[in-house]
Design a protein around this motif. Structure first.
Motif, PDB file in Angstrom:
ATOM      1  N   ILE A 209       0.824  -1.202   0.000  1.00  0.00           N
ATOM      2  CA  ILE A 209       0.000   0.000   0.000  1.00  0.00           C
ATOM      3  C   ILE A 209       0.864   1.261   0.000  1.00  0.00           C
ATOM      4  N   GLY A 210       0.319   2.342  -0.500  1.00  0.00           N
ATOM      5  CA  GLY A 210       0.987   3.643  -0.417  1.00  0.00           C
ATOM      6  C   GLY A 210       1.996   3.914  -1.500  1.00  0.00           C
TER       7      GLY A 210
ATOM      8  N   LYS B  22      -2.991   0.962  -8.813  1.00  0.00           N
ATOM      9  CA  LYS B  22      -3.756   1.054 -10.059  1.00  0.00           C
ATOM     10  C   LYS B  22      -5.067   0.268  -9.970  1.00  0.00           C
ATOM     11  N   ASP B  23      -5.009  -0.925  -9.359  1.00  0.00           N
ATOM     12  CA  ASP B  23      -6.198  -1.767  -9.285  1.00  0.00           C
ATOM     13  C   ASP B  23      -7.266  -1.200  -8.365  1.00  0.00           C
ATOM     14  N   PHE B  24      -6.849  -0.368  -7.393  1.00  0.00           N
ATOM     15  CA  PHE B  24      -7.812   0.156  -6.416  1.00  0.00           C
ATOM     16  C   PHE B  24      -7.833   1.683  -6.394  1.00  0.00           C
ATOM     17  N   ASN B  25      -7.548   2.278  -7.558  1.00  0.00           N
ATOM     18  CA  ASN B  25      -7.729   3.728  -7.776  1.00  0.00           C
ATOM     19  C   ASN B  25      -6.919   4.598  -6.823  1.00  0.00           C
ATOM     20  N   HIS B  26      -5.701   4.194  -6.553  1.00  0.00           N
ATOM     21  CA  HIS B  26      -4.756   5.004  -5.782  1.00  0.00           C
ATOM     22  C   HIS B  26      -5.385   5.610  -4.530  1.00  0.00           C
TER      23      HIS B  26
ATOM     24  N   ARG C 276      -7.864   6.537   3.165  1.00  0.00           N
ATOM     25  CA  ARG C 276      -8.321   5.248   2.678  1.00  0.00           C
ATOM     26  C   ARG C 276      -7.254   4.174   2.912  1.00  0.00           C
ATOM     27  N   GLN C 277      -5.987   4.553   2.784  1.00  0.00           N
ATOM     28  CA  GLN C 277      -4.898   3.610   3.073  1.00  0.00           C
ATOM     29  C   GLN C 277      -4.974   3.130   4.516  1.00  0.00           C
ATOM     30  N   GLY C 278      -5.195   4.092   5.434  1.00  0.00           N
ATOM     31  CA  GLY C 278      -5.303   3.737   6.842  1.00  0.00           C
ATOM     32  C   GLY C 278      -6.454   2.782   7.094  1.00  0.00           C
ATOM     33  N   THR C 279      -7.575   3.002   6.407  1.00  0.00           N
ATOM     34  CA  THR C 279      -8.745   2.142   6.590  1.00  0.00           C
ATOM     35  C   THR C 279      -8.481   0.734   6.072  1.00  0.00           C
ATOM     36  N   ILE C 280      -7.850   0.638   4.881  1.00  0.00           N
ATOM     37  CA  ILE C 280      -7.567  -0.680   4.301  1.00  0.00           C
ATOM     38  C   ILE C 280      -6.680  -1.509   5.235  1.00  0.00           C
ATOM     39  N   VAL C 281      -5.681  -0.853   5.804  1.00  0.00           N
ATOM     40  CA  VAL C 281      -4.769  -1.562   6.706  1.00  0.00           C
ATOM     41  C   VAL C 281      -5.456  -1.855   8.042  1.00  0.00           C
ATOM     42  N   ALA C 282      -6.156  -0.861   8.585  1.00  0.00           N
ATOM     43  CA  ALA C 282      -6.666  -0.966   9.950  1.00  0.00           C
ATOM     44  C   ALA C 282      -7.958  -1.752  10.073  1.00  0.00           C
TER      45      ALA C 282
ATOM     46  N   ILE D 224       5.447   1.612  13.234  1.00  0.00           N
ATOM     47  CA  ILE D 224       6.620   1.138  12.501  1.00  0.00           C
ATOM     48  C   ILE D 224       6.315  -0.174  11.790  1.00  0.00           C
ATOM     49  N   ASN D 225       5.714  -1.134  12.487  1.00  0.00           N
ATOM     50  CA  ASN D 225       5.542  -2.477  11.928  1.00  0.00           C
ATOM     51  C   ASN D 225       4.586  -2.515  10.742  1.00  0.00           C
ATOM     52  N   TYR D 226       3.492  -1.739  10.806  1.00  0.00           N
ATOM     53  CA  TYR D 226       2.518  -1.739   9.720  1.00  0.00           C
ATOM     54  C   TYR D 226       2.923  -0.782   8.600  1.00  0.00           C
ATOM     55  N   LEU D 227       3.567   0.315   8.979  1.00  0.00           N
ATOM     56  CA  LEU D 227       3.705   1.417   8.024  1.00  0.00           C
ATOM     57  C   LEU D 227       5.136   1.912   7.898  1.00  0.00           C
TER      58      LEU D 227
END
Length: 506
Positions: free
Chosen positions: A37-38, A45-49, A54-60, A284-287
């Motif tokens: 991610i990021g 590209k597959d998920f419209n950048h 939104r990145q935080g939501t996908i991970v969290a 650190i570990n996730y991001l």
């Protein structure tokens, strides 16, 4: 059900291998999204950048699934059993992985993350309890810490697989790393199916014959009437009799005070997990690549390499507690860890405030040292401590509720970190430095030492009472000595009632 024909230390190691497989899966799942991610890659590209929010939501959102899984264990895990909950967790993660790997829309991706998280919630709530209830007090700390070490090995595998696949074009760039976790989940399912359940759980649920057989296997004895088997069984039964004096379990027992101090135990379970997440560990570990790229101004490729190197440092540091946790105890490692973490983040913030490239490299070094201090204490102890500090009667629920708060805190940290980094940049390190400094006096005053104690001894750990449960006034926080349960057994033999103050009852 058929179980492997192993006994003694070989059975303990087989159980440990199964538990490690579960934590390998946990670590891999935690780290796999960080290198995907990021970035302007195939996933983007597959998920419209997706933007930072939104990145935080996908991970969290994965952590919300983990929290839901932990709640399911809280309400039903005690009745289902440790072994079957682990098997259910592995099966659920296989389903979630299939949904994730085949994702074509953001909605499907989020559903897959939630389902996978639910399975991991089952595992993270049940595995520490299963491990703790099937090994002796002398090695319990080291074995549970080994699970944490394997977690970071999973994280390292995820980071470097992400990095290797970043040079591949097409959907395989992200589908293969995500789908690879199915291998770990399948192995976990097979391993758990072949192992016995916890003897303490069997005895607590009326499966006396099965529980006694398992004790004999763990003690490496052929005869269920062997003195070692009989003694261990009596210790467990005395503990269970003491805990069940109030009749069938009621949820209000979790709020009891008195000598058994269930509410204090639950607060410690939750507290150590909240502390772990607000060390800044999962920032650190996730991001890690995002942190390096956006707070330190490093390139995407260098950030990915540093993310993998950071995980390797973390992995090496995670081996340290295998030799220290049963020698120096839980409290010392937590306080040393928190002190080091706070200093590292203070120095990182001070260096980044200058805005120079050399200072950014210095801050990077502080993150690496941060991982060493994290591996020493706040990586393993929060997984170990809740399963130790609770009694058999509430252990599954205590571990589950602590796991629930753990994952909700992970969700909070991972959800807000990309936004915080985008808005306040390096100042986010100051926030976590303050939290880490606060953990030192809290551990010193309220967390009793559990090193070397049998789980049945821990029933008496708050006998001294008082605001701190006797921790403040006890040297090294040692409020009870090993072998305290033997006194209860002697009293039972003499026909005396084992009296326990359970606090005010409704």
């Amino acid at each position: 059900m058929w179980t492997v024909p192993l006994r003694g230390k070989w059975l303990v190691w087989a159980i440990t291998a199964c538990c490690c497989q579960g934590f390998l899966l946990l670590g891999y799942d935690q780290g796999v999204m960080s290198g995907i991610i990021g970035a302007d890659n195939q996933f983007g590209k597959d998920f419209n950048h997706p933007d930072p929010s939104r990145q935080g939501t996908i991970v969290a959102i994965y952590d919300i699934g983990c929290a839901v899984g932990s709640l399911i264990v809280f309400f039903w895990g005690e009745n289902i059993g440790r072994k079957r909950m682990i098997m259910a967790g592995a099966a659920t993660m296989l389903v979630g992985t299939a949904v994730l790997t085949s994702s074509t829309t953001l909605a499907q991706l989020i559903v897959g993350r939630i389902v996978t998280g639910i399975g991991n919630g089952f595992n993270s709530s049940s595995i520490p309890v299963y491990q703790s209830e099937t090994c002796g007090g002398e090695i319990r700390g080291a074995l549970v810490c080994l699970n944490s070490t394997v977690t970071i090995i999973g994280l390292v595998i995820a980071y470097w697989l992400d990095y290797g696949m970043s040079f591949v074009n097409g959907p395989a760039q992200w589908r293969l790393p995500i789908g690879f976790q199915a291998v770990f989940a399948l192995l976990l399912l097979i391993q758990a199916a072949m192992l016995p359940d916890s003897p303490r759980w069997c005895l607590a649920h009326g499966l006396e014959e099965e529980g006694t057989r398992i004790i004999a296997k763990l003690e490496d004895r052929d005869d269920i009437d062997h003195p070692d088997v009989v003694l261990k069984k009596k210790e467990i039964e005395a503990s269970l009799a003491q805990e069940s004096a109030g009749g069938p379990f009621k949820y209000r027992e979790l709020l009891q005070g008195g000598q058994i101090a269930n509410f204090r135990r639950i607060c410690l379970c939750i507290g150590v997990n909240v502390m772990q997440q607000f060390t800044g560990a999962n920032m650190i570990n996730y991001l890690a690549p995002i942190v390096y790229q956006n707070t330190m101004g490093l390139s995407r490729n260098l950030s990915l390499i540093l993310g993998g190197a950071t995980a390797c440092t973390y992995m090496l540091a995670s081996f340290i507690p295998l030799w220290t946790v049963d020698r120096y105890g839980r409290r010392a490692l937590l306080m040393i860890s928190a002190t080091g973490l706070s200093i590292c983040f203070i120095l990182a913030a001070a260096l980044l405030s200058t805005g120079s490239r050399p200072a950014a490299y210095g801050a990077t070094a502080m993150v690496f040292i941060f991982q060493i201090f994290l591996g020493i204490g706040y990586l393993p102890i929060p997984w170990l401590y809740p399963a130790e500090i609770t009694t058999t009667r509430i252990r599954a629920r205590g571990s589950a509720i602590s796991s629930f708060f753990n994952w909700m805190c992970v969700f909070t940290v991972v959800e807000i970190t990309p936004i915080a980094i985008a808005n306040i940049s390096w100042r986010v390190f100051i926030i976590f430095a303050i939290f880490n400094a606060l953990w030192v006096p809290l551990v010193y005053a309220f967390f009793p030492e559990t090193k070397g104690l049998e789980l049945e001894d821990i029933d008496h750990i708050f006998d001294k009472g008082g605001i701190t449960g006797g921790v403040w006034s006890s040297p090294g926080g040692r409020t009870v000595q090993r072998g305290r349960i033997d006194q209860d057994i002697d009293e039972v033999k003499e026909g005396k009632d084992v009296k326990v103050d359970y606090g005010k009852q409704e």
